[in-house]
Design an enzyme around this catalytic site. Structure first.
Site, PDB file in Angstrom:
ATOM      1  N   GLU A  61     -19.980 -51.147 -34.153  1.00 45.22           N
ATOM      2  CA  GLU A  61     -20.198 -52.773 -34.271  1.00 45.22           C
ATOM      3  C   GLU A  61     -21.301 -53.091 -34.910  1.00 45.22           C
ATOM      4  O   GLU A  61     -21.436 -53.839 -35.939  1.00 45.22           O
ATOM      5  CB  GLU A  61     -20.225 -53.471 -32.753  1.00 45.22           C
ATOM      6  CG  GLU A  61     -19.047 -53.571 -31.836  1.00 45.22           C
ATOM      7  CD  GLU A  61     -18.999 -52.060 -30.973  1.00 45.22           C
ATOM      8  OE1 GLU A  61     -19.454 -51.137 -31.428  1.00 45.22           O
ATOM      9  OE2 GLU A  61     -18.406 -52.182 -29.906  1.00 45.22           O
ATOM     10  N   GLU A 117     -21.077 -40.477 -35.517  1.00 41.89           N
ATOM     11  CA  GLU A 117     -22.134 -39.598 -34.518  1.00 41.89           C
ATOM     12  C   GLU A 117     -22.905 -38.505 -35.183  1.00 41.89           C
ATOM     13  O   GLU A 117     -22.790 -38.374 -36.394  1.00 41.89           O
ATOM     14  CB  GLU A 117     -21.141 -38.969 -33.289  1.00 41.89           C
ATOM     15  CG  GLU A 117     -20.413 -40.033 -32.671  1.00 41.89           C
ATOM     16  CD  GLU A 117     -19.618 -39.507 -31.464  1.00 41.89           C
ATOM     17  OE1 GLU A 117     -19.266 -38.398 -31.389  1.00 41.89           O
ATOM     18  OE2 GLU A 117     -19.033 -40.274 -30.619  1.00 41.89           O
ATOM     19  N   CYS A 142     -23.046 -46.800 -33.187  1.00 47.78           N
ATOM     20  CA  CYS A 142     -21.745 -47.521 -32.774  1.00 47.78           C
ATOM     21  C   CYS A 142     -20.983 -48.333 -33.957  1.00 47.78           C
ATOM     22  O   CYS A 142     -21.691 -48.569 -35.130  1.00 47.78           O
ATOM     23  CB  CYS A 142     -21.961 -48.765 -31.934  1.00 47.78           C
ATOM     24  SG  CYS A 142     -22.475 -48.034 -30.289  1.00 47.78           S
ATOM     25  N   CYS A 189     -25.100 -53.201 -28.744  1.00 50.65           N
ATOM     26  CA  CYS A 189     -24.177 -53.720 -29.609  1.00 50.65           C
ATOM     27  C   CYS A 189     -24.291 -55.310 -29.311  1.00 50.65           C
ATOM     28  O   CYS A 189     -24.366 -56.314 -30.463  1.00 50.65           O
ATOM     29  CB  CYS A 189     -22.984 -53.181 -30.008  1.00 50.65           C
ATOM     30  SG  CYS A 189     -22.837 -51.772 -30.670  1.00 50.65           S
ATOM     31  N   ASN A 196     -17.738 -45.899 -35.253  1.00 44.09           N
ATOM     32  CA  ASN A 196     -18.835 -45.258 -35.069  1.00 44.09           C
ATOM     33  C   ASN A 196     -19.161 -43.903 -35.758  1.00 44.09           C
ATOM     34  O   ASN A 196     -18.169 -43.249 -36.235  1.00 44.09           O
ATOM     35  CB  ASN A 196     -18.737 -44.759 -33.568  1.00 44.09           C
ATOM     36  CG  ASN A 196     -17.419 -44.073 -33.027  1.00 44.09           C
ATOM     37  OD1 ASN A 196     -16.480 -44.509 -33.570  1.00 44.09           O
ATOM     38  ND2 ASN A 196     -17.347 -43.450 -31.908  1.00 44.09           N
ATOM     39  N   CYS A 240     -20.811 -52.194 -26.297  1.00 45.28           N
ATOM     40  CA  CYS A 240     -22.006 -51.621 -25.220  1.00 45.28           C
ATOM     41  C   CYS A 240     -23.318 -52.685 -25.491  1.00 45.28           C
ATOM     42  O   CYS A 240     -23.349 -53.689 -26.293  1.00 45.28           O
ATOM     43  CB  CYS A 240     -22.404 -50.391 -25.647  1.00 45.28           C
ATOM     44  SG  CYS A 240     -23.446 -50.326 -27.212  1.00 45.28           S
TER      45      CYS A 240
HETATM   46  N1  THU Z   1     -19.336 -46.586 -29.022  1.00 45.98           N
HETATM   47  C1  THU Z   1     -19.215 -47.557 -30.086  1.00 45.98           C
HETATM   48  O1  THU Z   1     -18.879 -47.248 -31.220  1.00 45.98           O
HETATM   49  N2  THU Z   1     -19.418 -48.953 -29.472  1.00 45.98           N
HETATM   50  C2  THU Z   1     -19.442 -49.470 -28.426  1.00 45.98           C
HETATM   51  O2  THU Z   1     -19.569 -50.601 -28.162  1.00 45.98           O
HETATM   52  C3  THU Z   1     -19.484 -48.429 -27.384  1.00 45.98           C
HETATM   53  C4  THU Z   1     -19.604 -46.732 -27.582  1.00 45.98           C
HETATM   54  C5  THU Z   1     -19.385 -45.272 -29.687  1.00 45.98           C
HETATM   55  C6  THU Z   1     -20.640 -44.270 -29.521  1.00 45.98           C
HETATM   56  C7  THU Z   1     -20.233 -42.996 -29.510  1.00 45.98           C
HETATM   57  O3  THU Z   1     -20.046 -42.658 -30.820  1.00 45.98           O
HETATM   58  C8  THU Z   1     -18.824 -43.017 -28.581  1.00 45.98           C
HETATM   59  O4  THU Z   1     -18.255 -44.629 -28.626  1.00 45.98           O
HETATM   60  C9  THU Z   1     -19.077 -42.533 -27.264  1.00 45.98           C
HETATM   61  O5  THU Z   1     -19.796 -43.479 -26.593  1.00 45.98           O
END
Ligand code: THU
Length: 161
Positions: free
Chosen positions: A75, A64, A73, A115, A62, A112
């Site tokens: 994925e 940010e 994310c 994704c 991920n 999520c």
């Molecule tokens: N996140 C992911 O990388 N994948 C997911 O399927 C769920 C959330 C990340 C996004 C963000 O940087 C952090 O997790 C918190 O939500």
């Protein structure tokens, strides 16, 4: 009125040691990617690794952003890279690991919704399922044989015609 029941099957492994060797190796790559995630706002690190039908392994994590919705994310970071670099190869398996920097995460963390939709697109495109294995930072691993077990009733290209 008629009732429609939707059914999914998931498989739970007690630990990574129970996984087939190739999936253990893929999960190791996901863990390595997780540790390189850029997540200064959530402190929640996610790693993804996928293997293509040519044996290539691609990982992502991920990323940010101070403007929160601009982040991405793990994925989707991995799958979009795979789609852009190897547009003609099939994605066979994905391994995911996620957890906070503060403590160990024992609960398997599924991808999520956004994704799931993104992964679903590639299953439709390649006309074959993608196995998905997800875990926390340690502990049990859950396997889904296809993204469709995690996201029934996907929105796909068939609705656009
Ligand atoms: N996140 C992911 O990388 N994948 C997911 O399927 C769920 C959330 C990340 C996004 C963000 O940087 C952090 O997790 C918190 O939500």
């Amino acid at each position: 009125m008629k009732e429609i029941k939707l059914e999914s099957t998931l498989y739970v492994y007690d630990s990574v040691d129970e996984l087939p060797e190739d999936v253990q190796a893929l999960m190791t790559r996901a863990h390595e990617a997780r540790l390189k995630a850029y997540a200064p706002y959530s402190n929640f690190l996610v790693g993804a690794a996928l293997i293509l039908d040519n044996g290539e392994i691609i990982s992502g994590n991920n990323q940010e952003n101070a403007s929160y919705p601009s982040g991405l994310c793990a994925e989707r970071t991995a799958i979009y890279y795979a789609g852009s670099k190897y547009p003609d190869n099939k994605i066979m398996k994905m391994a995911l690991t996620a957890g906070s920097t503060q403590s160990q995460t024992l609960t398997p963390i599924p991808p999520c919704g956004a994704c799931r939709q993104a992964i679903a697109e590639y299953e439709v495109k390649q006309e074959s399922p993608i196995e998905i294995y997800f875990m926390g930072t340690t502990g049990k691993v859950v396997k889904s044989s296809s993204l469709s077990d995690l996201l029934p009733l996907i929105f796909d290209r068939s609705f656009l015609t």
